[in-house]
Scaffold this active site. Structure first.
Site, PDB file in Angstrom:
ATOM      1  N   HIS A  59      10.587   4.074  -2.313  1.00 56.10           N
ATOM      2  CA  HIS A  59       9.872   3.677  -1.340  1.00 56.10           C
ATOM      3  C   HIS A  59       9.872   2.328  -1.384  1.00 56.10           C
ATOM      4  CE1 HIS A  59       7.580   4.681  -4.503  1.00 56.10           C
ATOM      5  NE2 HIS A  59       6.277   4.331  -4.208  1.00 56.10           N
TER       6      HIS A  59
ATOM      7  N   PHE B  98       5.058   5.133 -13.323  1.00 55.13           N
ATOM      8  CA  PHE B  98       3.808   5.077 -13.434  1.00 55.13           C
ATOM      9  C   PHE B  98       3.265   6.086 -12.467  1.00 55.13           C
ATOM     10  CE2 PHE B  98       2.365   2.957  -9.516  1.00 55.13           C
ATOM     11  CZ  PHE B  98       3.627   2.356  -9.257  1.00 55.13           C
ATOM     12  N   GLY B  99       2.064   6.225 -12.323  1.00 57.59           N
ATOM     13  CA  GLY B  99       1.565   7.135 -11.144  1.00 57.59           C
ATOM     14  C   GLY B  99       1.991   8.570 -10.954  1.00 57.59           C
TER      15      GLY B  99
ATOM     16  N   ASP C   8       0.833  -1.091   0.014  1.00 58.24           N
ATOM     17  CA  ASP C   8      -0.147  -0.172   0.026  1.00 58.24           C
ATOM     18  C   ASP C   8       0.994   1.289   0.020  1.00 58.24           C
ATOM     19  OD1 ASP C   8      -2.511   0.939  -0.213  1.00 58.24           O
ATOM     20  OD2 ASP C   8      -2.282   2.147   1.462  1.00 58.24           O
TER      21      ASP C   8
HETATM   22  P1  IMP Z   1      -2.676   1.734  -3.835  1.00 52.66           P
HETATM   23  O1  IMP Z   1      -2.597   0.667  -4.957  1.00 52.66           O
HETATM   24  O2  IMP Z   1      -3.723   2.056  -3.213  1.00 52.66           O
HETATM   25  O3  IMP Z   1      -1.300   1.305  -3.092  1.00 52.66           O
HETATM   26  O4  IMP Z   1      -2.234   2.992  -4.763  1.00 52.66           O
HETATM   27  C1  IMP Z   1      -0.976   3.607  -4.777  1.00 52.66           C
HETATM   28  C2  IMP Z   1      -1.227   4.687  -5.450  1.00 52.66           C
HETATM   29  O5  IMP Z   1      -0.049   5.776  -5.348  1.00 52.66           O
HETATM   30  C3  IMP Z   1      -0.792   4.504  -6.951  1.00 52.66           C
HETATM   31  O6  IMP Z   1      -1.991   4.383  -7.647  1.00 52.66           O
HETATM   32  C4  IMP Z   1      -0.067   5.732  -7.234  1.00 52.66           C
HETATM   33  O7  IMP Z   1      -0.764   6.850  -7.751  1.00 52.66           O
HETATM   34  C5  IMP Z   1       0.896   6.139  -6.396  1.00 52.66           C
HETATM   35  N1  IMP Z   1       2.124   5.497  -6.246  1.00 52.66           N
HETATM   36  C6  IMP Z   1       2.712   4.534  -5.271  1.00 52.66           C
HETATM   37  N2  IMP Z   1       3.608   4.093  -5.587  1.00 52.66           N
HETATM   38  C7  IMP Z   1       4.158   4.930  -6.764  1.00 52.66           C
HETATM   39  C8  IMP Z   1       5.330   5.075  -7.600  1.00 52.66           C
HETATM   40  O8  IMP Z   1       6.212   4.201  -7.240  1.00 52.66           O
HETATM   41  N3  IMP Z   1       5.256   5.948  -8.401  1.00 52.66           N
HETATM   42  C9  IMP Z   1       4.272   6.671  -8.431  1.00 52.66           C
HETATM   43  N4  IMP Z   1       3.075   6.648  -7.932  1.00 52.66           N
HETATM   44  C10 IMP Z   1       2.997   5.795  -7.147  1.00 52.66           C
END
Ligand code: IMP
Length: 199
Positions: free
Chosen positions: A179, A151-152, A70
């Site tokens: 991270h 990504f993201g 997460d």
């Molecule tokens: P989760 O799936 O609820 O953990 O959502 C994590 C969200 O945080 C992702 O959809 C991204 O928007 C952002 N995120 C997490 N890790 C990364 C990364 O390594 N690069 C860019 N965005 C990240």
């Protein structure tokens, strides 16, 4: 070879986790490859809670060790937002680019631009063992997206020492400092200890 199910449909996470855990002799498979098609509701308010919720649910469904990440971006000037809501920032309708644009809009005129990516990795085993590790990576919110990789929020996560965003790094360079890379390194030590007790 140990086989873990990833508690996520995110192909980018699968790629990053596989690259790091394969060094430990662990194969990470997607839930889709096992015919598991559920989205675990992230009802927690911390990365730790949501990571555990996801890993536990997928372990129970698959009967296999399940690993969850997460993660999110915490921006100081926005009181830690988007934080645990990073994937849903601006509502469910935006894509990665839309969320990134919204973040840049919300950062207009704000200072400082300091922020950190946080990742909490949790692995739940069918024997009840839970291993967890947290990793963080400091940066600043760039003024405009730069780079094509990752990504993201990667195109706006600027690493001052490198003068590059995460999206301008190779996958290896990102994994070495991210991270998720840091959380996985710590997790790896805990996993090695656990596997030794089982041997
Ligand atoms: P989760 O799936 O609820 O953990 O959502 C994590 C969200 O945080 C992702 O959809 C991204 O928007 C952002 N995120 C997490 N890790 C990364 C990364 O390594 N690069 C860019 N965005 C990240």
């Amino acid at each position: 070879m140990e086989k873990f199910v990833l508690a996520s449909h995110n192909k980018n996470k699968l790629r990053e986790m596989s690259a790091i855990l394969s060094q430990l002799g662990v194969e990470v498979v997607s839930p889709d490859s096992l015919g598991i098609d559920v989205d675990v509701e992230e009802t927690g308010t911390t990365f730790e809670e949501n990571s555990l919720l996801k890993a536990r649910a997928i372990m129970e469904l698959s009967g296999m060790p399940a690993i969850a990440d997460d993660s999110g971006l915490c921006v100081d000037a926005l009181n830690g937002a988007p934080g645990v809501y990073s994937a849903r920032y601006g509502g469910g309708d935006l894509d990665d680019m839309g969320r990134t644009r919204l973040l840049l809009e919300n950062m207009r005129g704000q200072s400082p631009r300091t922020c950190r990516f946080v990742s909490v990795i949790t692995c739940c085993f069918p024997d009840g063992t839970v291993l967890s590790a947290r990793g963080e990576c400091e940066g600043t919110v760039a003024f405009a997206p730069m780079g094509e990789g990752g990504f993201g929020y990667d195109p706006v996560f600027f690493v001052p020492e490198l003068k590059k965003t995460f999206a301008q790094l190779t996958a290896e360079e990102k994994n070495a400092r991210s991270h998720r890379g840091r959380a996985l390194t710590l997790f790896r030590t805990k996993l090695e200890d656990y596997l030794k007790t089982k041997a």
